[in-house]
Design a protein around this motif. Structure first.
Motif, PDB file in Angstrom:
ATOM      1  N   SER A 267       0.866  -0.938  -0.079  1.00 43.57           N
ATOM      2  CA  SER A 267      -0.166  -0.146   0.011  1.00 43.57           C
ATOM      3  C   SER A 267       0.842   1.157   0.171  1.00 43.57           C
ATOM      4  CB  SER A 267      -0.907   0.022   1.092  1.00 43.57           C
ATOM      5  OG  SER A 267      -0.416  -0.220   2.758  1.00 43.57           O
ATOM      6  N   ASN A 268       2.052   1.157  -0.338  1.00 45.01           N
ATOM      7  CA  ASN A 268       3.161   2.436   0.084  1.00 45.01           C
ATOM      8  C   ASN A 268       2.929   3.582  -1.047  1.00 45.01           C
ATOM      9  OD1 ASN A 268       5.635   3.745  -0.045  1.00 45.01           O
ATOM     10  ND2 ASN A 268       6.354   2.644   1.731  1.00 45.01           N
ATOM     11  N   LEU A 269       2.299   4.606  -0.301  1.00 41.02           N
ATOM     12  CA  LEU A 269       2.525   5.014  -1.824  1.00 41.02           C
ATOM     13  C   LEU A 269       3.431   5.985  -2.695  1.00 41.02           C
ATOM     14  CD1 LEU A 269       1.182   8.138   1.102  1.00 41.02           C
ATOM     15  CD2 LEU A 269      -0.347   6.829  -0.278  1.00 41.02           C
ATOM     16  N   HIS A 270       4.688   5.679  -2.519  1.00 41.44           N
ATOM     17  CA  HIS A 270       5.615   5.196  -3.577  1.00 41.44           C
ATOM     18  C   HIS A 270       6.005   4.342  -4.296  1.00 41.44           C
ATOM     19  CE1 HIS A 270       8.707   7.950  -1.287  1.00 41.44           C
ATOM     20  NE2 HIS A 270       7.895   8.046  -0.162  1.00 41.44           N
ATOM     21  N   GLY A 271       4.949   3.263  -4.298  1.00 44.00           N
ATOM     22  CA  GLY A 271       4.603   2.428  -5.357  1.00 44.00           C
ATOM     23  C   GLY A 271       3.376   3.109  -6.077  1.00 44.00           C
ATOM     24  N   GLY A 272       2.451   4.052  -5.668  1.00 44.58           N
ATOM     25  CA  GLY A 272       1.179   4.598  -6.657  1.00 44.58           C
ATOM     26  C   GLY A 272       0.453   4.605  -5.155  1.00 44.58           C
ATOM     27  N   GLY A 273       0.462   4.288  -5.013  1.00 48.00           N
ATOM     28  CA  GLY A 273      -0.865   4.669  -3.548  1.00 48.00           C
ATOM     29  C   GLY A 273      -1.304   5.810  -3.070  1.00 48.00           C
ATOM     30  N   SER A 274      -2.241   5.386  -2.411  1.00 49.52           N
ATOM     31  CA  SER A 274      -3.717   6.958  -2.103  1.00 49.52           C
ATOM     32  C   SER A 274      -3.352   6.870  -0.077  1.00 49.52           C
ATOM     33  CB  SER A 274      -4.405   6.932  -3.291  1.00 49.52           C
ATOM     34  OG  SER A 274      -5.106   5.566  -2.557  1.00 49.52           O
ATOM     35  N   ALA A 275      -4.295   8.270  -0.384  1.00 46.60           N
ATOM     36  CA  ALA A 275      -3.825   8.425   0.938  1.00 46.60           C
ATOM     37  C   ALA A 275      -6.113   8.414   1.132  1.00 46.60           C
ATOM     38  CB  ALA A 275      -3.567  10.171   1.251  1.00 46.60           C
ATOM     39  N   GLU A 276      -5.943   7.728   2.688  1.00 54.08           N
ATOM     40  CA  GLU A 276      -7.722   7.567   3.025  1.00 54.08           C
ATOM     41  C   GLU A 276      -7.122   8.844   4.756  1.00 54.08           C
ATOM     42  OE1 GLU A 276     -10.194   7.296   0.501  1.00 54.08           O
ATOM     43  OE2 GLU A 276      -9.197   5.947  -0.825  1.00 54.08           O
ATOM     44  N   GLU A 277      -8.442   8.871   4.410  1.00 54.60           N
ATOM     45  CA  GLU A 277      -9.017   9.643   6.214  1.00 54.60           C
ATOM     46  C   GLU A 277      -9.200   8.201   7.195  1.00 54.60           C
ATOM     47  OE1 GLU A 277     -11.182  10.237   9.399  1.00 54.60           O
ATOM     48  OE2 GLU A 277     -11.834   9.792   7.943  1.00 54.60           O
ATOM     49  N   VAL A 278      -8.271   8.102   7.928  1.00 55.87           N
ATOM     50  CA  VAL A 278      -9.095   6.505   8.721  1.00 55.87           C
ATOM     51  C   VAL A 278     -10.131   6.220   9.021  1.00 55.87           C
ATOM     52  CG1 VAL A 278      -7.989   7.691  10.932  1.00 55.87           C
ATOM     53  CG2 VAL A 278      -7.311   5.382  10.287  1.00 55.87           C
ATOM     54  N   SER A 279     -10.765   7.255   9.911  1.00 55.63           N
ATOM     55  CA  SER A 279     -12.195   6.512  10.159  1.00 55.63           C
ATOM     56  C   SER A 279     -13.235   6.531   9.202  1.00 55.63           C
ATOM     57  CB  SER A 279     -13.088   8.094  11.349  1.00 55.63           C
ATOM     58  OG  SER A 279     -12.045   8.426  12.018  1.00 55.63           O
ATOM     59  N   SER A 280     -13.311   7.219   8.714  1.00 52.12           N
ATOM     60  CA  SER A 280     -14.677   6.894   7.187  1.00 52.12           C
ATOM     61  C   SER A 280     -13.868   5.942   6.589  1.00 52.12           C
ATOM     62  CB  SER A 280     -14.666   7.680   6.157  1.00 52.12           C
ATOM     63  OG  SER A 280     -12.976   8.525   5.615  1.00 52.12           O
ATOM     64  N   PHE A 281     -12.500   5.760   6.520  1.00 56.50           N
ATOM     65  CA  PHE A 281     -12.227   4.369   5.715  1.00 56.50           C
ATOM     66  C   PHE A 281     -12.928   3.032   6.307  1.00 56.50           C
ATOM     67  CE2 PHE A 281      -8.959   1.316   4.066  1.00 56.50           C
ATOM     68  CZ  PHE A 281      -8.863   1.294   3.339  1.00 56.50           C
ATOM     69  N   LEU A 282     -12.146   3.189   7.735  1.00 60.09           N
ATOM     70  CA  LEU A 282     -12.016   1.676   8.794  1.00 60.09           C
ATOM     71  C   LEU A 282     -13.484   2.030   8.978  1.00 60.09           C
ATOM     72  CD1 LEU A 282      -9.398   1.499  10.986  1.00 60.09           C
ATOM     73  CD2 LEU A 282      -9.797   0.628   8.706  1.00 60.09           C
ATOM     74  N   THR A 283     -14.742   2.443   8.651  1.00 63.57           N
ATOM     75  CA  THR A 283     -15.982   2.831   8.860  1.00 63.57           C
ATOM     76  C   THR A 283     -16.419   1.824   7.610  1.00 63.57           C
ATOM     77  OG1 THR A 283     -16.110   4.594  10.014  1.00 63.57           O
ATOM     78  CG2 THR A 283     -18.241   4.246   8.479  1.00 63.57           C
ATOM     79  N   ARG A 284     -15.692   2.070   6.703  1.00 63.41           N
ATOM     80  CA  ARG A 284     -16.745   1.099   5.272  1.00 63.41           C
ATOM     81  C   ARG A 284     -16.546  -0.115   5.241  1.00 63.41           C
ATOM     82  NH1 ARG A 284     -14.177   6.201   2.332  1.00 63.41           N
ATOM     83  NH2 ARG A 284     -12.345   5.033   1.325  1.00 63.41           N
ATOM     84  N   GLN A 285     -15.311  -0.423   5.874  1.00 60.00           N
ATOM     85  CA  GLN A 285     -14.823  -1.398   5.716  1.00 60.00           C
ATOM     86  C   GLN A 285     -15.486  -2.503   6.541  1.00 60.00           C
ATOM     87  OE1 GLN A 285     -13.183  -2.523   2.291  1.00 60.00           O
ATOM     88  NE2 GLN A 285     -13.338  -0.845   2.444  1.00 60.00           N
ATOM     89  N   PHE A 286     -15.398  -1.889   8.353  1.00 59.79           N
ATOM     90  CA  PHE A 286     -16.230  -2.919   8.759  1.00 59.79           C
ATOM     91  C   PHE A 286     -17.187  -2.323   9.990  1.00 59.79           C
ATOM     92  CE2 PHE A 286     -11.363  -3.267   8.487  1.00 59.79           C
ATOM     93  CZ  PHE A 286     -11.235  -4.566   8.570  1.00 59.79           C
ATOM     94  N   GLY A 287     -17.692  -1.028   9.466  1.00 60.92           N
ATOM     95  CA  GLY A 287     -19.205  -1.061  10.496  1.00 60.92           C
ATOM     96  C   GLY A 287     -18.116   0.628  11.338  1.00 60.92           C
ATOM     97  N   GLU A 288     -19.460   1.335  11.751  1.00 61.29           N
ATOM     98  CA  GLU A 288     -18.724   2.542  12.545  1.00 61.29           C
ATOM     99  C   GLU A 288     -18.237   1.917  13.729  1.00 61.29           C
ATOM    100  OE1 GLU A 288     -20.107   6.861  14.534  1.00 61.29           O
ATOM    101  OE2 GLU A 288     -22.099   5.260  13.466  1.00 61.29           O
ATOM    102  N   ALA A 289     -18.884   0.955  14.224  1.00 64.21           N
ATOM    103  CA  ALA A 289     -18.137   0.020  15.867  1.00 64.21           C
ATOM    104  C   ALA A 289     -17.595  -0.454  16.041  1.00 64.21           C
ATOM    105  CB  ALA A 289     -19.928   0.133  16.698  1.00 64.21           C
ATOM    106  N   LYS A 290     -17.244  -1.316  14.595  1.00 65.79           N
ATOM    107  CA  LYS A 290     -15.615  -1.885  14.855  1.00 65.79           C
ATOM    108  C   LYS A 290     -14.792  -1.379  14.251  1.00 65.79           C
ATOM    109  CE  LYS A 290     -13.563  -5.428  14.564  1.00 65.79           C
ATOM    110  NZ  LYS A 290     -12.717  -6.536  15.642  1.00 65.79           N
TER     111      LYS A 290
END
Length: 374
Positions: A267-290
């Motif tokens: 996921s390294n940015l030097h390999g062409g990755g992108s930056a994401e805000e952590v709370s919203s990203f993890l909420t999309r993956q696991f739901g708000e409580a998790k």
């Protein structure tokens, strides 16, 4: 005699030389450090240890001037050094080792922090803390083809990474499959120049022969392969930046997600990755409580790790902590970097974290200067 504002101290940023007109990388970062230093009454300059005149205790370096840009000048050796040297291998380190050792031996010079050793050394320190063991992936030093073959026979997959690498360079995923009585070995990842690699082999000897060519003489680790990706298959990790502040205490400067390109192993940015805000990203993956639970654990681990490393290793100034979260929602400590970059916060447009990430080394330098003999 302690430092007073009437004696303007110097902070030297120690770098590895590049063969170009301005002979160092990260000039924009160092320019911002210079501006922060000026506000704190500290003169900041950039130098290579290879340019030291030991008979005169001076060094040829570069200082940034708002009107004229970077200017070459001769400086007295600085009272404080911020080590930002990056070495591509043992050969490049050997060129600098003699001068760096002499600098560290001088009683009138202090380093903001000591660079961490390789990934294996760091893993051994972390493993001493029983509270961290559940978060550490199974890891061993790679010493033979027989070892890798046995690992794949048991687990089917392995993650290989250089002991001293960074930015995802040289990271490889090796997989062993059996279908209809025939076996297959697949290796994919990035080479030492961060270029993508992908090869398939009908047997282990041919796979190992190719891996040896890619790995070369570099020491490697073999690690449990973890499913650290989103439901869509995007690899990602969570980067926490821990720094000493102006009171000499550890604080979390910022945290964010680094998401890789589709199909990328890392996921390294030097390999062409992108930056994401952590709370919203993890909420999309696991739901708000998790997501809240995961972020709470990552914060707790981030605060626990720096003092533990410092007690064993010696003074540190900042650490980039990389955490993986697998598809089951389990957290893993992936990597710890004592010379972290700041790209993540610039891409996130997190101005507070970006500004603090630049200012904190200067604030900590001022803290140390108040405690140095004159």
């Amino acid at each position: 005699m302690r430092w007073t504002p009437h004696r303007r101290p110097r902070l030297g940023i120690m770098v590895t030389e590049r063969n170009r007109p301005l002979p160092f990388a990260d000039a924009a970062f160092y320019r911002m450090l210079t501006a922060c230093g000026a506000k704190q009454g500290i003169e900041v300059f950039v130098f290579s240890p290879n340019r030291i005149d030991w008979t005169q205790s001076t060094v040829q370096g570069y200082v940034y001037d708002e009107a004229d840009g970077w200017q070459a000048r001769k400086f007295p050796l600085p009272s404080l050094i911020y080590d930002r040297c990056f070495f591509s291998g043992k050969e490049s380190y050997t060129v600098y080792r003699h001068h760096v050792r002499k600098l560290r031996a001088r009683r009138d010079i202090r380093f903001l922090g000591n660079g961490l050793g390789g990934k294996w050394e760091v893993a051994q320190i972390l493993a001493k803390d029983s509270a961290l063991l559940p978060y550490l992936p199974e890891t061993a030093r790679l010493h033979s083809g027989a070892q890798l073959k046995a690992w794949l026979a048991e687990k089917q997959e392995a993650f290989l990474k250089p002991e001293g690498g960074s930015q995802g360079k040289g990271a490889l995923h090796v997989q062993h499959t059996r279908e209809a009585g025939s076996e297959r070995y697949v290796a994919e990842g990035r080479d030492g120049r961060n270029q993508p690699l992908s090869r398939a082999f009908p047997d282990f000897p041919s796979c190992w022969q190719w891996l040896r060519m890619v790995i070369g003489a570099r020491p490697y680790l073999i690690q449990a392969y973890l499913s650290l990706h989103t439901a869509e298959g995007i690899a990602y990790d969570v980067r926490s930046l821990m720094q000493k502040n102006g009171r000499g205490l550890w604080e979390m400067t910022g945290v964010g997600v680094r998401a890789g390109k589709p199909g990328s192993l890392t996921s390294n940015l030097h390999g062409g990755g992108s930056a994401e805000e952590v709370s919203s990203f993890l909420t999309r993956q696991f739901g708000e409580a998790k997501a809240k639970e995961l972020l709470s654990v990552i914060t707790e681990l981030s605060l626990r790790i720096p003092p533990l490393l410092e007690n064993d290793h010696g003074r540190l100034v900042e650490l980039g902590l990389d955490f993986g979260i697998d598809t089951q929602g389990c957290i893993w400590i992936l990597e710890i970097n004592s010379k972290p970059g700041r790209t993540l916060f610039a891409e996130l447009r997190d101005e507070r974290a970006r500004a603090d990430s630049i200012a904190n080394p200067i604030r900590y330098a001022r803290f140390l200067l108040h405690r140095m003999p004159g």
